[in-house]
Design a protein around this motif. Structure first.
Motif, short mmCIF file in Angstrom:
data_model
loop_
_atom_site.label_atom_id
_atom_site.label_comp_id
_atom_site.label_asym_id
_atom_site.label_seq_id
_atom_site.Cartn_x
_atom_site.Cartn_y
_atom_site.Cartn_z
N CYS A 1 0.84 -1.21 0.00
CA CYS A 1 0.00 0.00 0.00
C CYS A 1 0.87 1.25 0.00
O CYS A 1 0.59 2.22 -0.72
N LYS A 2 1.94 1.23 0.79
CA LYS A 2 2.85 2.37 0.88
C LYS A 2 3.49 2.66 -0.48
O LYS A 2 3.62 3.82 -0.89
N ILE A 3 3.86 1.60 -1.19
CA ILE A 3 4.53 1.76 -2.49
C ILE A 3 3.56 2.24 -3.57
O ILE A 3 3.88 3.13 -4.37
N TYR A 4 2.34 1.67 -3.57
CA TYR A 4 1.44 1.88 -4.72
C TYR A 4 0.25 2.78 -4.43
O TYR A 4 -0.63 2.91 -5.28
N GLN A 5 0.21 3.41 -3.28
CA GLN A 5 -0.95 4.23 -2.91
C GLN A 5 -1.27 5.29 -3.96
O GLN A 5 -2.44 5.57 -4.22
N THR A 6 -0.26 5.88 -4.55
CA THR A 6 -0.50 6.94 -5.54
C THR A 6 -0.58 6.40 -6.97
O THR A 6 -0.70 7.17 -7.91
N GLU A 7 -0.50 5.08 -7.11
CA GLU A 7 -0.46 4.47 -8.45
C GLU A 7 -1.75 3.77 -8.84
O GLU A 7 -1.99 3.52 -10.02
#
Length: 503
Positions: free
Chosen positions: A381-387
């Motif tokens: 979630c931290k890595i892809y939250q903005t993706e």
């Protein structure tokens, strides 16, 4: 109608679903605008269950409607679960005696009559009318029949339906909250219509009038597909000498490709609120998106909280034009809401979808043997939250990264880089991580990447892209140092060996 929230008093609206299936996005639209209307005017929202069509009712249909409305953030002040003794019960099947009392009143006044025509006779009548080029309509054949003729029909075992008699060339008109002035002529309404079926159950157009009257409903907001029902309901109000409520007919939702009303045959569009929930759309985003299907506030802003929408809602800005379902707009809206989530909240929402297991991808995550699913999920979630624009995409990443050694990676992507430089980068990286313990808590991959750049003399795109491909299968990867934290040291080495072998 431009109204200030302070000008309307004692507003009572209702949302009245049939328990015939899941909550459709079109029904959710009606529920949402009734909710906004009630809350904006500090009024009362009533949930009523229109369950007289017993054959079409499905088990748990009512529970499904209520559950999905609650998920969407729509609540009500009265209903089966919150009965007000003055207005209960809230199921039409429990109100049969109330309807019959008014049926008897209309029969006694000669404004309604018994019709003993059989289905075969009615079919023959309509076929004959079509053959003459006429619109099918009831021809009034049982209006004014004598008591003796009715008794003769009863003796044959025929059960009558009850029809409301319409006066000739009479105008039924109203000032629609959304559409403005609307009128229908009684001569074009299909003739005297049934208000009670032969099984003793009232028809929709009769029951809804009695319910709205007895429940003191002030404003009826419903889909545009009901507009042909409204003159029939006004006819019932007039026959009973009752003042109708205000009516507003909400524009329907259309498919932008076919330019036709959204249909269950539109396979590329999700139809039911539960499907959006299971795919990982946020309830707040769906609420925001549906509010713009048939209404718009002043200004260019597009993201609003529920409280803001309640405050801004103005019936005079409801649209007369079709509302087109824009999937790209929905995805953008959902992505904006996902970006604003607290990381723990986002993790909880993903894991709730996993626990519910309503989709194939959720079931795949359930089948993973991860020692710390929550920690793994939170990192993704931290890595892809903005993706991402759906939480289901987080589940896809969970499956991909947890099975990375079994995933097929296209190493031909590495061919666009200098082979010797790429090998130097990958081998240097392998040398650096071999010194890391398997279960090291702190692994500074940013520093390792810097060291690899110095050792190999490679930097920029030529440094990062080969690492992205080796560890994610894609040339572009957000925060490669964060992605590496998902893997054990032995997995990192195995991935580097696979890439080196491929070269």
């Amino acid at each position: 109608m431009s109204e200030n929230s302070g000008l309307r008093k004692n507003v009572r609206v209702r949302y009245a679903p049939s328990p015939t299936g899941f909550l459709h996005i079109g029904n959710a639209q009606s529920a949402l605008f009734n909710y906004l209307f009630a809350r904006h005017y500090n009024g009362t929202m009533v949930l009523r269950i229109e369950d007289t069509d017993v054959k079409r009712n499905v088990p748990h249909g009512e529970d499904s409607q209520i559950e999905n409305l609650h998920w969407l953030g729509i609540d009500w002040d009265e209903g089966p679960d919150k009965p007000n003794p003055k207005y209960a019960p809230y199921h039409q099947t429990e109100r049969k005696d109330l309807y019959h009392r008014y049926i008897e009143q209309l029969l006694d006044q000669g404004l309604a009559y018994k019709d003993y025509a059989t289905e075969e006779e009615l079919t023959e009548m309509r076929d004959a009318q079509r053959a003459k080029g006429e619109a099918p309509h009831y021809d009034g054949r049982w209006y004014g029949k004598s008591e003796a003729e009715q008794q003769a029909a009863e003796a044959k075992g025929l059960k009558p339906s009850i029809r409301l008699h319409l006066p000739a060339n009479h105008e039924y008109a109203w000032d629609d909250i959304i559409k403005g002035h609307v009128s229908f002529n009684s001569d074009n309404m299909g003739g005297d219509f049934i208000i009670e079926k032969s099984n003793g159950m009232p028809t929709y157009n009769f029951a809804v009038v009695i319910d709205d009257y007895l429940m003191d409903i002030t404003d009826v907001l419903r889909g545009d597909d009901h507009i042909a029902n409204t003159p029939k309901q006004i006819a019932v109000y007039e026959a009973l000498g009752i003042t109708p409520p205000n009516f507003g007919h909400i524009t329907l939702i259309y498919n932008p490709k076919t330019r036709k009303k959204l249909s269950k045959r539109d396979k590329e569009t999700l139809q039911f609120i539960s499907q959006y929930k299971n795919q990982g759309y946020l309830s707040e985003a769906i609420f925001n998106f549906i509010a713009f299907l048939g209404w718009s506030p002043v200004g260019e802003k597009e993201i609003f909280s529920r409280e803001e929408l309640i405050k801004l809602y103005d019936p005079s800005r409801m649209s007369k034009s079709p509302a087109y379902f824009d999937q790209n707009k929905l995805d953008w809206t959902n992505a904006e809401y996902i970006k604003k989530l607290d990381l723990d909240d986002m993790t909880d929402r993903v894991l709730n979808l996993v626990d519910e297991g309503q989709t194939d991808i959720a079931k795949q995550v359930q089948g993973l043997q991860l020692p710390d699913l929550r920690g793994f999920t939170k990192q993704i979630c931290k890595i892809y939250q903005t993706e991402v624009y759906q939480l289901s995409q987080i589940m896809e990443k969970i499956v991909w990264y947890s099975n990375i050694l079994d995933e097929v990676i296209d190493y031909s992507q590495l061919n666009q880089f200098d082979r010797n430089e790429t090998l130097a980068v990958l081998k240097s990286f392998r040398d650096h991580v071999q010194d890391l313990q398997e279960d090291a808590v702190v692994r500074d991959f940013n520093q390792i990447i810097k060291d690899v750049s110095v050792d190999s003399g490679v930097k920029g795109r030529n440094l990062y892209f080969p690492l992205n491909v080796s560890f994610t299968g894609s040339q572009s990867a957000p925060q490669i140092n964060e992605i590496l934290q998902l893997y054990s040291t032995s997995t990192i080495i195995a991935l580097l060996n696979k890439a080196i072998s491929a070269l």
